[in-house]
Write a protein that holds these residues in place. Structure first.
Motif, PDB file in Angstrom:
ATOM      1  N   UNK A 197     161.630  45.373 -29.414  1.00  0.00           N
ATOM      2  CA  UNK A 197     160.219  44.988 -29.283  1.00  0.00           C
ATOM      3  C   UNK A 197     159.440  45.309 -30.553  1.00  0.00           C
ATOM      4  N   UNK A 198     159.707  46.467 -31.129  1.00  0.00           N
ATOM      5  CA  UNK A 198     159.019  46.870 -32.365  1.00  0.00           C
ATOM      6  C   UNK A 198     159.450  46.000 -33.544  1.00  0.00           C
ATOM      7  N   UNK A 199     160.731  45.631 -33.597  1.00  0.00           N
ATOM      8  CA  UNK A 199     161.239  44.815 -34.709  1.00  0.00           C
ATOM      9  C   UNK A 199     160.564  43.444 -34.727  1.00  0.00           C
ATOM     10  N   UNK A 200     160.258  42.905 -33.552  1.00  0.00           N
ATOM     11  CA  UNK A 200     159.636  41.584 -33.473  1.00  0.00           C
ATOM     12  C   UNK A 200     158.131  41.652 -33.208  1.00  0.00           C
ATOM     13  N   UNK A 207     149.096  44.964 -27.753  1.00  0.00           N
ATOM     14  CA  UNK A 207     147.754  45.471 -28.078  1.00  0.00           C
ATOM     15  C   UNK A 207     146.763  44.318 -28.224  1.00  0.00           C
ATOM     16  N   UNK A 208     147.222  43.198 -28.768  1.00  0.00           N
ATOM     17  CA  UNK A 208     146.349  42.013 -28.889  1.00  0.00           C
ATOM     18  C   UNK A 208     145.886  41.544 -27.512  1.00  0.00           C
ATOM     19  N   UNK A 209     146.836  41.445 -26.572  1.00  0.00           N
ATOM     20  CA  UNK A 209     146.488  40.990 -25.216  1.00  0.00           C
ATOM     21  C   UNK A 209     145.522  41.948 -24.540  1.00  0.00           C
ATOM     22  N   UNK A 233     149.921  36.314 -29.618  1.00  0.00           N
ATOM     23  CA  UNK A 233     150.940  37.186 -29.023  1.00  0.00           C
ATOM     24  C   UNK A 233     152.142  36.377 -28.528  1.00  0.00           C
ATOM     25  N   UNK A 234     151.931  35.074 -28.234  1.00  0.00           N
ATOM     26  CA  UNK A 234     153.025  34.235 -27.735  1.00  0.00           C
ATOM     27  C   UNK A 234     153.963  33.780 -28.862  1.00  0.00           C
TER      28      UNK A 234
END
Length: 293
Positions: A197-200, A207-209, A233-234
């Motif tokens: 998750x962090x890599x992508x 946080x944006x959502x 975010x998508x």
């Protein structure tokens, strides 16, 4: 215990040894540097390579460096400000950008050393622990050691994103998964999904959502560059996937062409004939002014 005042006398100051300049400036940890630079005596003149990771407010710097008596030599460098070339135009200092910078460095170095085909690393980015293994035939993998400088080596720190990117890119760097995002100290195991998750950039997307739901005004201010470049975010994960593929396809550095003409502040150098003519003109002007001709 009786308090005794320490008196620094003349003998103390005569024997005082000043520390190295970069230690006085707080820039170099010489205790760590000695161990990163010192090579075994039986390896003679073989350099000991370091993966140097440094951060500024707006940039991530990754370099492969080796040390000589006259100083450090940089073999190859990669910067996060190069990532817009590969489609990542925003968030150039987050964990995902650090991974891209490490991947760019590894592919650029291996291409330079003609090892790109022999050691491709892992193209399936799943967040799991990966180590480059030596091929049965052909050259050995390029080995380097992580140089963190004065950065804090906390779990989930961005510098380990650069490390992961370099390892996935095909460099042999001794490490464990203990400091990657998603590592659990109690169970002594790495959650690969969290690491992926962090890599992508999944943590940024979350946080944006959250921010968009709670405060649209602050979201527009905080993620203004994301909105301007149509990064949501998508589509964030796909942006990084495309960047990884583009980096592997062409990791070479393209030098910027400077179209502006070079501005001269000094006088252009004259030829010998021009200098002789200048002297001749000065003599003629002097004689004319004093009516000596």
């Amino acid at each position: 215990m009786v308090f005794v005042k320490v008196v620094k006398n003349k003998a103390y100051f005569k024997r005082f040894q000043v520390k190295y300049r970069r230690r006085r400036e707080g820039k170099t940890d010489y205790y760590a540097r000695k161990r990163l630079v010192t090579q075994d005596k039986n390896k003679y003149n073989s350099p000991k390579y370091r993966l140097v990771v440094r951060f500024t407010n707006k940039d991530v710097i990754a370099q492969i460096v080796y040390s000589k008596l006259e100083g450090d030599h940089t073999m190859v460098a990669a910067y996060s400000h190069e990532l817009p070339k590969y489609g990542v135009k925003v968030g150039l200092t987050n964990h995902a950008a650090c991974y891209c910078t490490g991947l760019l460095l590894a592919r650029r170095l291996l291409t330079k050393l003609n090892l790109a085909d022999a050691y491709k690393g892992t193209e399936e980015v799943n967040g799991e622990e990966f180590h480059v293994e030596e091929n049965d035939d052909g050259p050995r993998p390029f080995r380097a050691y992580l140089d963190v400088g004065l950065n804090r080596t906390t779990t989930g720190a961005r510098l380990f994103g650069v490390l992961k990117g370099a390892v996935d890119g095909g460099l042999a760097i001794p490490h464990t998964s203990r400091r990657f995002p998603g590592y659990n100290e109690e169970t002594k195991s790495l959650d690969a999904e969290v690491h992926r998750k962090y890599i992508f950039g999944g943590h940024v997307a979350e946080y944006m959502d959250m921010l968009q739901e709670e405060d649209q005004t602050f979201f527009n201010k905080q993620f203004a560059s994301f909105v301007k470049n149509n990064v949501t975010s998508e589509n964030m994960e796909q942006m990084y996937k495309n960047a990884h593929a583009a980096i592997r396809k062409d990791p070479s550095h393209t030098k910027k062409e400077n179209d502006k003409p070079h501005k001269r502040y000094g006088r252009k150098k004259m030829s010998l004939q021009q200098r002789k003519d200048r002297v001749r003109q000065k003599k003629a002007a002097f004689l004319k002014a004093n009516d000596l001709s």
